[in-house]
Design a protein around this motif. Structure first.
Motif, mmCIF file in Angstrom:
data_model
loop_
_atom_site.group_PDB
_atom_site.id
_atom_site.type_symbol
_atom_site.label_atom_id
_atom_site.label_comp_id
_atom_site.label_asym_id
_atom_site.label_seq_id
_atom_site.Cartn_x
_atom_site.Cartn_y
_atom_site.Cartn_z
ATOM 1 N N ILE A 1 0.868 -1.176 0.000
ATOM 2 C CA ILE A 1 0.000 0.000 0.000
ATOM 3 C C ILE A 1 0.904 1.225 0.000
ATOM 4 C CG2 ILE A 1 -1.790 1.267 1.240
ATOM 5 C CD1 ILE A 1 -2.617 -1.369 2.509
ATOM 6 N N PRO A 2 0.999 1.936 -1.094
ATOM 7 C CA PRO A 2 1.900 3.085 -1.172
ATOM 8 C C PRO A 2 1.655 4.078 -0.042
ATOM 9 C CG PRO A 2 1.009 2.567 -3.339
ATOM 10 C CD PRO A 2 0.259 1.726 -2.356
ATOM 11 N N GLY A 3 2.725 4.452 0.644
ATOM 12 C CA GLY A 3 2.633 5.457 1.694
ATOM 13 C C GLY A 3 2.223 4.945 3.053
ATOM 14 N N LEU A 4 1.861 3.663 3.165
ATOM 15 C CA LEU A 4 1.437 3.142 4.468
ATOM 16 C C LEU A 4 2.645 2.893 5.355
ATOM 17 C CD1 LEU A 4 -0.706 2.037 6.417
ATOM 18 C CD2 LEU A 4 -0.413 -0.205 5.329
ATOM 19 N N MET A 5 2.694 3.584 6.480
ATOM 20 C CA MET A 5 3.714 3.371 7.501
ATOM 21 C C MET A 5 3.050 3.487 8.866
ATOM 22 S SD MET A 5 7.087 5.369 6.080
ATOM 23 C CE MET A 5 6.273 6.955 5.963
ATOM 24 N N GLY A 6 3.666 2.899 9.856
ATOM 25 C CA GLY A 6 3.081 2.935 11.184
ATOM 26 C C GLY A 6 2.887 4.343 11.715
ATOM 27 N N GLY A 7 3.773 5.268 11.294
ATOM 28 C CA GLY A 7 3.688 6.644 11.781
ATOM 29 C C GLY A 7 2.706 7.507 11.024
ATOM 30 N N THR A 8 2.014 6.940 10.028
ATOM 31 C CA THR A 8 1.045 7.730 9.266
ATOM 32 C C THR A 8 -0.377 7.343 9.663
ATOM 33 O OG1 THR A 8 1.206 6.145 7.420
ATOM 34 C CG2 THR A 8 2.648 8.078 7.355
ATOM 35 N N ALA A 9 -1.078 6.590 8.828
ATOM 36 C CA ALA A 9 -2.487 6.286 9.077
ATOM 37 C C ALA A 9 -2.739 5.591 10.421
ATOM 38 C CB ALA A 9 -3.048 5.457 7.925
ATOM 39 N N PRO A 10 -1.986 4.541 10.793
ATOM 40 C CA PRO A 10 -2.247 3.907 12.095
ATOM 41 C C PRO A 10 -2.056 4.854 13.267
ATOM 42 C CG PRO A 10 -0.968 2.448 10.690
ATOM 43 C CD PRO A 10 -1.001 3.777 10.008
ATOM 44 N N ALA A 11 -0.994 5.665 13.241
ATOM 45 C CA ALA A 11 -0.760 6.602 14.349
ATOM 46 C C ALA A 11 -1.858 7.656 14.405
ATOM 47 C CB ALA A 11 0.607 7.254 14.193
ATOM 48 N N ARG A 12 -2.323 8.111 13.243
ATOM 49 C CA ARG A 12 -3.399 9.108 13.231
ATOM 50 C C ARG A 12 -4.700 8.511 13.755
ATOM 51 N NH1 ARG A 12 -0.919 10.596 8.153
ATOM 52 N NH2 ARG A 12 -2.455 9.341 6.997
ATOM 53 N N ALA A 13 -4.999 7.246 13.383
ATOM 54 C CA ALA A 13 -6.199 6.585 13.907
ATOM 55 C C ALA A 13 -6.105 6.426 15.425
ATOM 56 C CB ALA A 13 -6.382 5.227 13.241
ATOM 57 N N PHE A 14 -4.921 6.079 15.915
ATOM 58 C CA PHE A 14 -4.692 5.957 17.356
ATOM 59 C C PHE A 14 -4.998 7.279 18.046
ATOM 60 C CE2 PHE A 14 -1.884 6.748 20.944
ATOM 61 C CZ PHE A 14 -2.029 5.619 21.728
ATOM 62 N N ALA A 15 -4.457 8.368 17.505
ATOM 63 C CA ALA A 15 -4.636 9.675 18.128
ATOM 64 C C ALA A 15 -6.101 10.097 18.113
ATOM 65 C CB ALA A 15 -3.774 10.706 17.413
ATOM 66 N N GLN A 16 -6.777 9.908 16.987
ATOM 67 C CA GLN A 16 -8.189 10.286 16.899
ATOM 68 C C GLN A 16 -9.013 9.552 17.939
ATOM 69 O OE1 GLN A 16 -10.067 10.035 12.964
ATOM 70 N NE2 GLN A 16 -12.033 9.527 13.929
ATOM 71 N N TYR A 17 -8.758 8.249 18.078
ATOM 72 C CA TYR A 17 -9.513 7.460 19.055
ATOM 73 C C TYR A 17 -9.150 7.835 20.485
ATOM 74 C CZ TYR A 17 -10.538 3.569 22.165
ATOM 75 O OH TYR A 17 -10.951 2.814 23.227
ATOM 76 N N MET A 18 -7.861 7.926 20.781
ATOM 77 C CA MET A 18 -7.419 8.127 22.161
ATOM 78 C C MET A 18 -7.808 9.499 22.705
ATOM 79 S SD MET A 18 -6.030 5.409 23.519
ATOM 80 C CE MET A 18 -4.817 5.848 24.763
ATOM 81 N N ARG A 19 -7.942 10.491 21.844
ATOM 82 C CA ARG A 19 -8.394 11.794 22.335
ATOM 83 C C ARG A 19 -9.773 11.680 22.967
ATOM 84 N NH1 ARG A 19 -6.410 13.644 17.189
ATOM 85 N NH2 ARG A 19 -4.368 14.658 17.443
ATOM 86 N N GLN A 20 -10.652 10.859 22.369
ATOM 87 C CA GLN A 20 -11.995 10.669 22.915
ATOM 88 C C GLN A 20 -11.994 9.653 24.048
ATOM 89 O OE1 GLN A 20 -15.178 10.503 19.797
ATOM 90 N NE2 GLN A 20 -13.459 10.534 18.362
ATOM 91 N N ALA A 21 -11.183 8.601 23.922
ATOM 92 C CA ALA A 21 -11.179 7.538 24.929
ATOM 93 C C ALA A 21 -10.659 8.026 26.279
ATOM 94 C CB ALA A 21 -10.340 6.361 24.438
ATOM 95 N N THR A 22 -9.704 8.952 26.267
ATOM 96 C CA THR A 22 -9.100 9.434 27.515
ATOM 97 C C THR A 22 -9.698 10.752 27.988
ATOM 98 O OG1 THR A 22 -7.352 10.591 26.298
ATOM 99 C CG2 THR A 22 -6.924 8.309 26.934
ATOM 100 N N ALA A 23 -10.696 11.271 27.262
ATOM 101 C CA ALA A 23 -11.204 12.614 27.561
ATOM 102 C C ALA A 23 -11.725 12.742 28.988
ATOM 103 C CB ALA A 23 -12.304 12.989 26.561
#
Length: 700
Positions: free
Chosen positions: A584-606
């Protein structure tokens, strides 16, 4: 002297002794046959009388027709979230009861033709059908036709189970005859068509019609009736929602059977156009089903042999589940799948997403898929190095290396030279990880992974330090959770309580203290490295405005992207990639997975307070002793464990013997690490420590 009177024939010779004539012989055999017939008749009469008594007793104990109409089969399960709200209701689905007079003629003929052609000609058990089944069995060598009638199937579905035993078949036959003596053929057919299971949780033709065609059972057409009748043989295999082509193919067999039985004409069969049949769209299912598919099979262990309707309380947080689903859907690259698992500090699974769309694919990638973790695996490499004596500030050299013919490269093939351990981890330096793995031993790294919860096979080739062993997302997430828990093992669980609908508790989860799998100072040092990776390293996209510790992972050709981290007691793992493992061109752990983690964790830890990590490296007392005190004692009193888990005596370079060795062997864990008294590691001489920790190689 007396004379013996001997009769003589005219020729003067004595006569031959006389033999029984034919009449006498046949008379004895006839008596035997008559007795055998009498015994057989008496035995048959006894069997008939016993059967009559059994049938009479069974018939008298059968419920009334109205009671059988209201009786439902199957277990209803209501699944609740951690807040008590209903997540989903699983189990049997019953439509409206359709009286036999309102059941479409096509439906009755289709079912009778395919399941019991002689339905109106037998008394509940069909001797002709049984004989035909036995004949086909003798010809083909295996069972190809069943001998069960519709009445027998009703008896089995309502009163018995599906065990293939002679005793069950005998009870089934008695109950079938009893049903026939108590109810009319039309009543039995009505009960059967309103109770038989058609798959997908649908019981009865009305439920099946609504599920598969979107209309009541009273409106079934001939092709629809043929499809439904064909489901009884194998509901899951021929289900229209699972395989419409297989359902139609089976329905064509039903039509041929109906024509052969004379239920329809050849013209009626030829006039059926299955292309005009419109299947109802499958009702939408949200991602909660990924979680319930994982959690509910555990009921077999928690409440075995239970068939009552039950309510299951789970650990799932609806708001967090929604946030996780949205985070995966929004960030997964086009054409890729995504998965997420979020675990509380005690192991409670707060959210689980197994794919981007449950309806399209119910395969749970969060718990079933095995993929290479890439650099996320370095968690175990650095944990093993910290246990061997490394500290975050220790110096290492980022330079080209070759180990057993293998030469790893950094991303971009650049090398930083002399740096510290913290920096090497933050920027995911492959060469440093390879050197550390080689130094502590690849078997030691594998043992560390196994200790923290990796359940899949682990290779010990040098490249294993870069994550070439396939793993499951849930296993990787629980491994990071153990670091967050200061070295305590974390066991994911999803069910907190099981109770009957009247409130009787059948099971309740009780917290169990986790096993200490890492020394607290090791977990603290590892947390230091993980926090740095998010603050300044490859995981910067995972920042959420409060302390976060985590690690990225990317496999070759960008086939897999990972980010796993923790904050405020919640550990969350994210994986993204294609099911066919294409790049998958451009897929790295520091891109889409890290962004999904951040989006979720902002709400999960709120709603949780921000927590600063304990990264202070407080070494235990046994490591703070002066060197001259640490060296006291004879080297012969000590031993160590090599990377294969073998006990080695450094003074003799062999496995120790004697009472001490035997007592220490009893304290070995499965991962090959010893558990000496008071938690201190086994001592060894200076030469051995230099060799094991590589202090000489680092210029110390």
């Amino acid at each position: 002297m007396a004379r013996t009177d001997v009769r003589r024939t005219p020729s003067g010779t004595p006569p031959k002794p006389s033999r029984p004539g034919p009449g006498k012989r046949s008379g004895g055999f006839g008596r035997f046959v008559r007795r055998l017939f009498a015994w057989g008749a008496a035995a048959a009469l006894a069997v008939v009388l016993a059967l009559a008594v059994a049938v009479g007793v069974a018939a008298s104990s059968l419920p009334s027709f109205s009671a059988l109409k209201s009786q439902q089969e199957g277990q209803m399960i209501v699944v609740r979230a951690r807040d008590g709200s209903e997540l989903v209701s699983l189990g049997p689905s019953y439509g409206k009861w359709i009286p036999v007079g309102q059941i479409p003629r096509e439906m009755k003929l289709a079912m009778i033709s395919v399941e019991d052609r002689r339905y109106y000609d037998h008394f509940g058990v069909d001797p002709v059908g049984i004989a035909r089944s036995l004949f086909v069995r003798a010809q083909s060598g295996r069972w190809r036709q069943g001998g069960s009638t519709i009445t027998q199937q009703l008896a089995r579905n309502v009163f018995l189970n599906n065990n293939r035993t002679f005793a069950r078949k005998a009870r089934e036959a008695i109950l079938a005859i009893a049903l026939e003596t108590k109810f009319s053929k039309d009543e039995i057919l009505e009960l059967y068509l309103n109770k038989v299971y058609f798959g997908g949780g649908a019981y009865g033709i009305d439920s099946a019609s609504r599920k598969f065609f979107g209309h009541p059972g009273t409106e079934l057409t001939l092709p629809e009736a043929a499809i439904i009748a064909g489901l009884v043989k194998a509901p899951s295999r021929y289900s229209p929602t699972a395989d419409a082509e297989a359902a139609v193919k089976r329905a064509k067999v039903v039509l041929e059977t109906m024509q052969d039985a004379g239920s329809i004409t050849a013209g009626e069969a030829d006039g059926v156009d299955f292309a005009k049949v419109r299947f109802a769209a499958e009702q939408g299912q949200n991602s909660v089903r990924y979680f319930t598919d994982w959690a509910l099979p555990q009921l077999d262990l928690l409440v075995p042999e239970n068939s009552e309707p039950i309510e299951v309380w789970t650990t799932l947080d609806p708001a967090m589940q929604h946030a996780a689903t949205d985070a995966v859907a929004r960030n997964a690259p086009k054409g890729a799948q995504g998965a997420m698992v979020s675990i509380d500090r005690d192991g409670a699974v707060l959210a689980m997403v197994g794919g981007t769309d449950y309806v399209t694919s119910n395969y749970n990638r969060a718990v079933n898929a095995v993929r290479q973790p890439g650099s996320a695996w370095k968690l175990f490499v650095y944990l093993a190095a910290i246990e061997a004596g490394y500290k975050p500030d220790d110096a290492v050299v980022d330079e080209p290396v070759t180990i057993n013919g293998w030469s790893p490269h950094n991303d971009g093939r650049n090398y930083a030279g002399k740096i510290d351990v913290r920096t090497a981890f933050a920027y995911s330096k492959n060469t440093v990880a390879a050197q550390l793995g080689n130094e502590v031993g690849f078997g030691t790294v594998a043992a560390m992974a196994r200790r923290l919860g990796i359940s899949t096979p682990i290779n010990t080739m040098p490249s294993m330090v870069l994550g070439t062993s396939d793993v499951r997302l849930i296993d990787m997430t629980r491994s990071f959770a153990a670091v967050s828990a200061k070295g305590m093992a974390v066991e994911p669980y999803g069910i907190t309580k099981v109770a009957t609908t009247d409130g009787r508790v059948l099971y309740e989860h009780k917290p169990v203290p986790g096993q200490q799998v890492l020394q607290p100072f090791v977990a603290a040092a590892m947390t230091d490295l993980l926090q740095t990776a998010v603050n300044i390293g490859t995981g910067r996209a995972a920042q959420i405005g409060r302390p976060v510790a985590g690690k990225t992972g990317t496999t070759s050709s960008n086939k897999d992207g990972w980010f796993i981290g923790f904050s405020s007691g919640i550990t969350t793992g994210v994986w993204m990639g294609r099911d066919d493992a294409k790049p998958i061109p451009g897929l790295m752990g520091g891109t889409a997975p890290a962004r999904a983690f951040a989006q979720y964790m902002r709400q999960a830890t709120a709603r949780r307070p921000a927590e600063n990590f304990d990264t202070e490296l407080v070494l235990p007392d046994w490591q703070l002793e002066p060197d001259d005190e640490a060296r006291t004692g004879s080297p012969e009193d000590y031993y160590y464990v090599d990377e294969q888990g073998n006990l080695i005596d450094p003074a003799r370079n062999e496995a120790p013997k004697g009472p001490l060795a035997d007592s220490q062997r009893g304290r070995l864990e499965d991962n090959g690490q010893p558990l000496p008294p008071n938690g201190a590691p086994p001592a060894a001489n200076d030469d051995f420590l230099d060799q094991a920790t590589g202090r000489r190689g680092r210029g110390q």
